[in-house]
Design a protein around this motif. Structure first.
Motif, PDB file in Angstrom:
ATOM      1  N   GLU A 123      35.427  25.821  36.063  1.00 21.84           N
ATOM      2  CA  GLU A 123      36.068  26.560  37.146  1.00 21.84           C
ATOM      3  C   GLU A 123      35.058  27.348  37.976  1.00 21.84           C
ATOM      4  OE1 GLU A 123      40.221  27.940  35.176  1.00 21.84           O
ATOM      5  OE2 GLU A 123      38.448  29.079  34.634  1.00 21.84           O
ATOM      6  N   THR A 124      35.351  27.467  39.249  1.00 24.47           N
ATOM      7  CA  THR A 124      34.594  28.335  40.140  1.00 24.47           C
ATOM      8  C   THR A 124      35.579  29.298  40.785  1.00 24.47           C
ATOM      9  OG1 THR A 124      32.953  26.626  40.621  1.00 24.47           O
ATOM     10  CG2 THR A 124      33.167  28.421  42.223  1.00 24.47           C
ATOM     11  N   ALA A 125      35.285  30.594  40.718  1.00 23.14           N
ATOM     12  CA  ALA A 125      36.123  31.585  41.394  1.00 23.14           C
ATOM     13  C   ALA A 125      35.829  31.499  42.888  1.00 23.14           C
ATOM     14  CB  ALA A 125      35.830  32.976  40.861  1.00 23.14           C
ATOM     15  N   ILE A 126      36.812  31.087  43.668  1.00 26.84           N
ATOM     16  CA  ILE A 126      36.640  30.990  45.117  1.00 26.84           C
ATOM     17  C   ILE A 126      36.822  32.363  45.745  1.00 26.84           C
ATOM     18  CG2 ILE A 126      37.468  29.864  47.230  1.00 26.84           C
ATOM     19  CD1 ILE A 126      36.135  28.003  45.072  1.00 26.84           C
ATOM     20  N   VAL A 127      37.879  33.084  45.358  1.00 26.67           N
ATOM     21  CA  VAL A 127      38.096  34.456  45.822  1.00 26.67           C
ATOM     22  C   VAL A 127      38.880  35.208  44.748  1.00 26.67           C
ATOM     23  CG1 VAL A 127      40.141  33.806  47.166  1.00 26.67           C
ATOM     24  CG2 VAL A 127      38.972  35.943  47.677  1.00 26.67           C
ATOM     25  N   THR A 128      38.345  36.382  44.372  1.00 32.41           N
ATOM     26  CA  THR A 128      38.996  37.227  43.358  1.00 32.41           C
ATOM     27  C   THR A 128      39.125  38.661  43.856  1.00 32.41           C
ATOM     28  OG1 THR A 128      36.877  37.644  42.267  1.00 32.41           O
ATOM     29  CG2 THR A 128      38.206  35.813  41.410  1.00 32.41           C
ATOM     30  N   ALA A 129      39.317  38.829  45.144  1.00 35.94           N
ATOM     31  CA  ALA A 129      39.451  40.174  45.725  1.00 35.94           C
ATOM     32  C   ALA A 129      40.759  40.811  45.264  1.00 35.94           C
ATOM     33  CB  ALA A 129      39.425  40.086  47.242  1.00 35.94           C
ATOM     34  N   THR A 130      40.792  42.137  45.274  1.00 31.60           N
ATOM     35  CA  THR A 130      42.030  42.853  44.954  1.00 31.60           C
ATOM     36  C   THR A 130      43.094  42.464  45.966  1.00 31.60           C
ATOM     37  OG1 THR A 130      40.745  44.675  44.070  1.00 31.60           O
ATOM     38  CG2 THR A 130      43.035  45.132  44.638  1.00 31.60           C
ATOM     39  N   GLY A 131      44.323  42.319  45.510  1.00 30.89           N
ATOM     40  CA  GLY A 131      45.397  41.826  46.363  1.00 30.89           C
ATOM     41  C   GLY A 131      45.540  40.333  46.159  1.00 30.89           C
ATOM     42  N   SER A 132      46.645  39.784  46.551  1.00 34.68           N
ATOM     43  CA  SER A 132      46.910  38.371  46.302  1.00 34.68           C
ATOM     44  C   SER A 132      46.216  37.452  47.291  1.00 34.68           C
ATOM     45  CB  SER A 132      48.413  38.107  46.358  1.00 34.68           C
ATOM     46  OG  SER A 132      48.979  38.271  45.099  1.00 34.68           O
ATOM     47  N   GLN A 133      45.762  36.326  46.760  1.00 39.14           N
ATOM     48  CA  GLN A 133      45.274  35.223  47.563  1.00 39.14           C
ATOM     49  C   GLN A 133      46.021  33.980  47.067  1.00 39.14           C
ATOM     50  OE1 GLN A 133      42.560  37.141  45.906  1.00 39.14           O
ATOM     51  NE2 GLN A 133      42.745  38.492  47.673  1.00 39.14           N
TER      52      GLN A 133
END
Length: 192
Positions: free
Chosen positions: A76-86
């Motif tokens: 797996e690669t984390a594409i986006v893990t910013a706070t808030g939903s994606q």
């Protein structure tokens, strides 16, 4: 290949099924949270993942976007893990497009397996449903009070070694078929 979500284990997980070999692989051996909305293109796939979410799980529960390639399905690669939903909307041509709620409203963002995020639409109104084709991302946008279609063009990431695939080869036609004119068009038929 086919990417799909299943809840057979009690938690929704993403699997990849290889149609040529009949092999079914769980992307994450033991998912820490629900995984859903798998999207795929010819070389990679992605999904929305709630491993960072807290109950109750809904669309605003800190979903993130993850991806993998078919050559390394379980990496797996984390594409986006910013706070808030994606929430992943589409994968095409090596790019991921998602709805991003980190600013308190739904925006549209893009990124490849590596690199920097690009926001194509950032507005206090809702932007939803991104899809990608060629060098274009399209989404529904509520900035004028009704959902209208918007689009933005972008530069494709450069091809990397092994990322080019030939899916069609057209041989050089016979010399008489190269002629353009009434004589050739009158002789041409779908049977040739």
């Amino acid at each position: 290949r086919l990417a799909y979500a299943t809840d057979a284990s009690g938690t929704r997980t993403i699997h990849v099924y290889d149609l040529s070999t009949g092999t079914d692989t769980a992307v994450t051996a033991a998912a820490a949270g629900d995984q859903t909305v798998p999207r795929m293109d010819s070389t990679l796939f992605g999904w929305s993942d709630a491993r960072a979410a807290t109950a109750p799980i809904d669309s605003l529960s800190d979903w993130n976007v993850y991806g993998a390639t078919y050559s390394a399905v379980t990496t797996e690669t984390a594409i986006v893990t910013a706070t808030g939903s994606q929430i992943l909307g589409d994968v095409n041509g090596g790019l991921f497009a998602w709805n991003d709620h980190r600013d308190g409203n739904w925006d549209i963002a893009l990124r490849g397996m590596t690199g920097t995020e690009l926001f194509t639409a950032r507005n206090t109104a809702a932007q939803i449903g991104p899809t990608i084709h060629a060098g274009l991302v399209i989404w529904a946008d509520n900035r004028l009070g009704t959902f209208d279609l918007y689009a933005s063009s972008f530069a494709r990431p450069p091809a990397t070694v092994g990322s080019v695939m030939i899916n069609e080869f057209l041989a050089d036609p016979r010399p008489e078929e190269r002629r353009v004119g009434k004589e050739f068009r009158s002789r041409w038929s779908p049977v040739h």
